[in-house]
Design an enzyme around this catalytic site. Structure first.
Site, PDB file in Angstrom:
ATOM      1  N   LYS A  22       0.837  -1.211   0.000  1.00 17.33           N
ATOM      2  CA  LYS A  22       0.000   0.000   0.000  1.00 17.33           C
ATOM      3  C   LYS A  22       0.870   1.258   0.000  1.00 17.33           C
ATOM      4  CE  LYS A  22      -1.729   1.858   4.026  1.00 17.33           C
ATOM      5  NZ  LYS A  22      -1.519   3.300   4.209  1.00 17.33           N
ATOM      6  N   ARG A 121       0.618  14.556  12.828  1.00 20.36           N
ATOM      7  CA  ARG A 121       0.993  14.348  11.433  1.00 20.36           C
ATOM      8  C   ARG A 121       1.105  15.639  10.609  1.00 20.36           C
ATOM      9  NH1 ARG A 121      -1.874   9.029   9.094  1.00 20.36           N
ATOM     10  NH2 ARG A 121       0.203   8.663   8.286  1.00 20.36           N
ATOM     11  N   PRO A 122       1.969  16.568  11.038  1.00 18.71           N
ATOM     12  CA  PRO A 122       2.135  17.798  10.252  1.00 18.71           C
ATOM     13  C   PRO A 122       2.877  17.519   8.939  1.00 18.71           C
ATOM     14  CG  PRO A 122       3.776  17.722  11.999  1.00 18.71           C
ATOM     15  CD  PRO A 122       2.905  16.501  12.178  1.00 18.71           C
ATOM     16  N   ILE A 123       2.912  18.504   8.035  1.00 14.25           N
ATOM     17  CA  ILE A 123       3.656  18.324   6.779  1.00 14.25           C
ATOM     18  C   ILE A 123       4.737  19.401   6.634  1.00 14.25           C
ATOM     19  CG2 ILE A 123       1.881  17.041   5.504  1.00 14.25           C
ATOM     20  CD1 ILE A 123       1.209  19.707   4.066  1.00 14.25           C
ATOM     21  N   ASP A 304       3.911   0.624  12.214  1.00 13.16           N
ATOM     22  CA  ASP A 304       2.689   0.034  11.634  1.00 13.16           C
ATOM     23  C   ASP A 304       2.434  -1.397  12.110  1.00 13.16           C
ATOM     24  OD1 ASP A 304       2.520   2.394  10.242  1.00 13.16           O
ATOM     25  OD2 ASP A 304       3.309   1.581   8.372  1.00 13.16           O
ATOM     26  N   ILE A 326       7.026   7.055  17.159  1.00 10.91           N
ATOM     27  CA  ILE A 326       6.764   7.791  15.902  1.00 10.91           C
ATOM     28  C   ILE A 326       5.492   8.642  16.003  1.00 10.91           C
ATOM     29  CG2 ILE A 326       6.505   7.591  13.372  1.00 10.91           C
ATOM     30  CD1 ILE A 326       9.177   6.395  14.288  1.00 10.91           C
ATOM     31  N   ARG A 396      -8.919  -0.075   3.710  1.00 16.79           N
ATOM     32  CA  ARG A 396      -8.024   0.893   3.064  1.00 16.79           C
ATOM     33  C   ARG A 396      -6.665   0.273   2.781  1.00 16.79           C
ATOM     34  NH1 ARG A 396      -6.761   5.139   6.716  1.00 16.79           N
ATOM     35  NH2 ARG A 396      -5.162   5.289   5.146  1.00 16.79           N
TER      36      ARG A 396
END
Ligand code: EPU
Length: 417
Positions: A22, A121-123, A304, A326, A396
């Site tokens: 994925k 989860r910023p970018i 994950d 994380i 998903r």
């Protein structure tokens, strides 16, 4: 809404074939638009995340042909228009269109991406990279306009080895003028898979898979045929399942090196594993011992797989610990595991798991993708019936999960309610 109904307590044996990754596929599909010629990507998993990206491609005007596991993408006539939030919010990886459209046209307008709620989860690192390449960024109410008269190669140091930022910067830099160097780049196998696609299209990228990636800008990218690597997280999930309730359960079509952080931990706990060239066969052992795990970037233990692993640890003797480094919010499955009979306490970013405990079926909710996978494993080892709601999260990322599990002897049904 979709639900899963699972009757637990069965021993699973047979073979589970792993699908394409994925987290590779979701970057390869946006990356394909950098070429004006036909790009064929094979071994693309049929999951809702890849479907959502194909919807975005169609919206932009790409021509897409999907034949079983392959996608053929022709992007010569796409239009650089704003992707509506209704499409971009469906998945986190929609943000790869930022790097790809910026790299192709020097301008992109996009809303903040969606995805699993597992932390802030910023970018910022993606944006820092785009700025270093010469782009200016305007942010208005969650909408970003990133534009550059000309993108120019630059030296970019990432404060954190972010997977998303490394890929997005590669996408933006591939056609920039001059050389870009990304230091402290992420080293995940998915990064290598994306760099290989770009190189097959004519890019000049070296060092992918190490912490320094060099990108020599090229003026155009052409056609290619490329394969998605096997999904190491799907593979890891089923290996963990085998450790919980397998009898010679063979997980096939994987790259053992990609799951080494997991297999070394399972061996430490006493799980018997037969590691082949492209398969791993795993069985449940009557008694396994507690272990300590800390999530890290690749090649460390993947965040994950932390949630699926926590279920296995409820079956080990003694006090196990998982430290999540994380994400801030990746223990949302724990209250549900406790509801099924686990003994887990979470303090700060560490879960302490006391085992072994007998799990019993119940009604639980998949709060995110890997939390959902963890609950599927828990339900399969629990005595009795479990109902999992919010299954859309699981679909998903896990291709044909019901079929794959049914084939190895699980009693699992998907229903629409
Ligand atoms: N981060 C920042 N700033 C940034 C980017 C990241 O602070 O600009 C932080 C994040 O907040 C997070 C950490 O860095 O705390 C890791 O983020 P990273 O960018 O590496 O993750 P990602 O690209 O958003 C991908 C996978 C995740 C996987 C992580 C880590 C995709 C689409 N997603 O996310 O997969 O957990 O890398 O390996 O590739 C999943 O499959 O369930 C999943 C969440």
């Amino acid at each position: 809404m979709k639900i899963l109904e699972i009757e637990g307590g069965k021993t699973l044996s047979g073979t589970i074939r792993i699908s394409g990754a994925k987290n590779s596929a979701v970057a390869l599909i946006p990356a394909a638009i950098l070429s004006d010629e036909e790009v064929t990507i094979c071994n693309v998993p049929e999951i809702t995340d890849t479907e959502a990206l194909c919807e975005i491609l169609k919206y932009l005007g790409a021509d897409i042909k999907r034949a079983s596991e392959s996608i053929v993408i022709q992007s010569s006539k796409i239009e650089n228009k704003e992707i509506p939030a209704s499409l971009s919010k469906k998945l986190r990886a929609s943000y790869y269109f930022m790097g790809a459209l910026l790299g192709k046209y020097g301008r992109v307008k996009m809303r903040f991406p969606g995805g699993c709620s597992i932390g802030a989860r910023p970018i910022n690192l993606h944006l820092k990279g785009f700025e270093a390449l010469g782009a200016t960024i305007t942010e208005k109410g969650n909408c970003y306009v990133v534009e550059a008269e000309e993108l120019k190669g630059a030296n970019i140091y990432l404060d954190f080895a972010s997977v998303g930022a490394t890929i997005n910067i590669m996408l933006a830099a591939v056609k920039a003028k001059g050389t870009t160097i990304i230091d402290n780049a992420a080293k995940e196998p998915e990064i290598v898979n994306v760099a290989t696609l770009l190189n097959n299209m004519g890019a000049k990228i070296t060092g992918a898979g190490t912490s320094t990636i060099k990108i020599h800008g090229v003026s155009s990218l052409g056609s290619c045929f490329h394969e998605v690597i096997p999904d190491r997280i799907e593979a890891g999930t089923y290996i963990i399942l085998g450790a919980c309730c397998g009898n010679q359960l063979k997980i096939d079509n994987l790259i053992p090196e990609h799951v080494e952080a997991l297999t070394s931990k399972l061996k430490e706990a006493g799980v018997p594993l037969k590691i082949g060239v492209d398969s791993i066969t795993v069985s449940k052992k009557e008694s396994t011992k507690a272990i300590q795990v800390r999530t890290q970037t690749y090649p460390g233990f993947p965040t994950d797989l932390q949630q699926p692993l926590s279920v296995f640890l409820t079956q080990c003797e003694g006090k196990s610990k998982i430290e999540e480094t994380i994400y801030e919010n990746r223990f949302m499955h724990i209250p549900y595991l406790n509801q099924l009979g686990a003994d887990i306490r979470v303090k700060n970013q560490t879960a302490t798991i006391i085992g072994p405990t007998q799990l019993t079926g119940g009604n639980v909710v998949a709060t995110d993708l890997r939390a959902g996978a963890a609950l599927v494993i828990a339900a399969l080892i629990a005595e009795g019936h479990t109902k999992i709601t919010n299954v859309e999260h699981i679909l998903r990322g896990y291709e044909q999960i019901v079929e794959k599990l049914t084939n190895v002897g699980a009693n699992i049904k998907e229903r629409e309610i």
